[in-house]
Design an enzyme around this catalytic site. Sequence first.
Site, PDB file in Angstrom:
ATOM      1  N   ASP A  21       0.829  -1.207   0.000  1.00 34.92           N
ATOM      2  CA  ASP A  21       0.000   0.000   0.000  1.00 34.92           C
ATOM      3  C   ASP A  21       0.863   1.256   0.000  1.00 34.92           C
ATOM      4  OD1 ASP A  21      -2.332   1.431  -0.010  1.00 34.92           O
ATOM      5  OD2 ASP A  21      -2.820   1.090   2.099  1.00 34.92           O
ATOM      6  N   HIS A  38       2.182   3.237  -9.093  1.00 30.50           N
ATOM      7  CA  HIS A  38       1.942   1.807  -9.345  1.00 30.50           C
ATOM      8  C   HIS A  38       3.090   1.201 -10.159  1.00 30.50           C
ATOM      9  CE1 HIS A  38      -1.855   2.248  -7.475  1.00 30.50           C
ATOM     10  NE2 HIS A  38      -2.448   2.892  -8.456  1.00 30.50           N
ATOM     11  N   LEU A 132      10.927 -20.120  -4.923  1.00 35.63           N
ATOM     12  CA  LEU A 132       9.910 -19.309  -4.245  1.00 35.63           C
ATOM     13  C   LEU A 132       8.512 -19.564  -4.831  1.00 35.63           C
ATOM     14  CD1 LEU A 132       9.420 -16.855  -2.227  1.00 35.63           C
ATOM     15  CD2 LEU A 132       9.427 -15.430  -4.284  1.00 35.63           C
TER      16      LEU A 132
END
Length: 240
Positions: A21, A38, A132
């Site tokens: 955020d 973004h 991962l």
Amino acid sequence: MEKVIDGKKLNIPEHVAIIMDGNGRWAKKRLMPRNFGHKQGAKVLEQICEDADTLGIKYLTVYAFSTENWKRSVEEVTGIMNLLRDYLVNCIERASKNNMRVRVIGDRTALDKDIVEKIEELEKATSVYDGLNFTIALNYGGRDEIRRGVTRLVEDIRSGKVDEPITEAMISSYLDTSDIPDPDLLIRTSGELRLSNYLIWQLAYTEFYFTDCLWPDFDMEELKKAVFYYNDRDRRYGGV
Ligand code: IPE
Ligand code: IPE
Ligand code: MG
């Protein structure tokens, strides 16, 4: 898993979930449009996938777009979706380099067809990797996920595929996250102290770490701070 980091023996959380955020505020501080934030946020995420892997984290799950984020301006939503298109395509190459398996959770039915195809391609291409486990929450809402899961569970009970009574494990197995463990550590950036509908079922016993750092400023040092914090926690799970 235990690992020595900066001279300290640390217990590494197996699964870290992140609410990324603060992109909009980061851009605003620079007098730039929200989508600039973004874009930088997406870049930071690429690096954090590598950093998480370096630290020995096995699962990383990030909140990229919520079921509520459609409320934003058309301009912002279009910008995020276009960024996502590039991200999903580039991710295939990065994943092959880093041995990373990618999954996407959330309701795909509301996404554009070409995006759904890119997601399917990415998931298929990376399903062979065992490094991962990177999960992207896209058009994701915790309540919506439970609603979709329960709908399927009820169908399976009615058709006789599944027997009652309904157990917690059964509900978990009908969620989008059925094949990944619950998060050990949740990180939320930008100073907000709320879940915003993220993984509400899965976070029942997760440790929470909140930082004022805005997502586009997040880096390995910030990630380590969160892991240090996690090591000071005493996880009791209701015991003593
Ligand atoms: C998080 O950053 C990214 C998304 C929700 C897509 P925000 O866009 O929410 O940034 P702030 O909270 O407005 O600063
Ligand atoms: C949560 O952030 C969603 C994502 C990070 C994708 P928001 O910025 O949308 O959450 P609120 O509106 O502050 O609760
Ligand atoms: Mg926000």
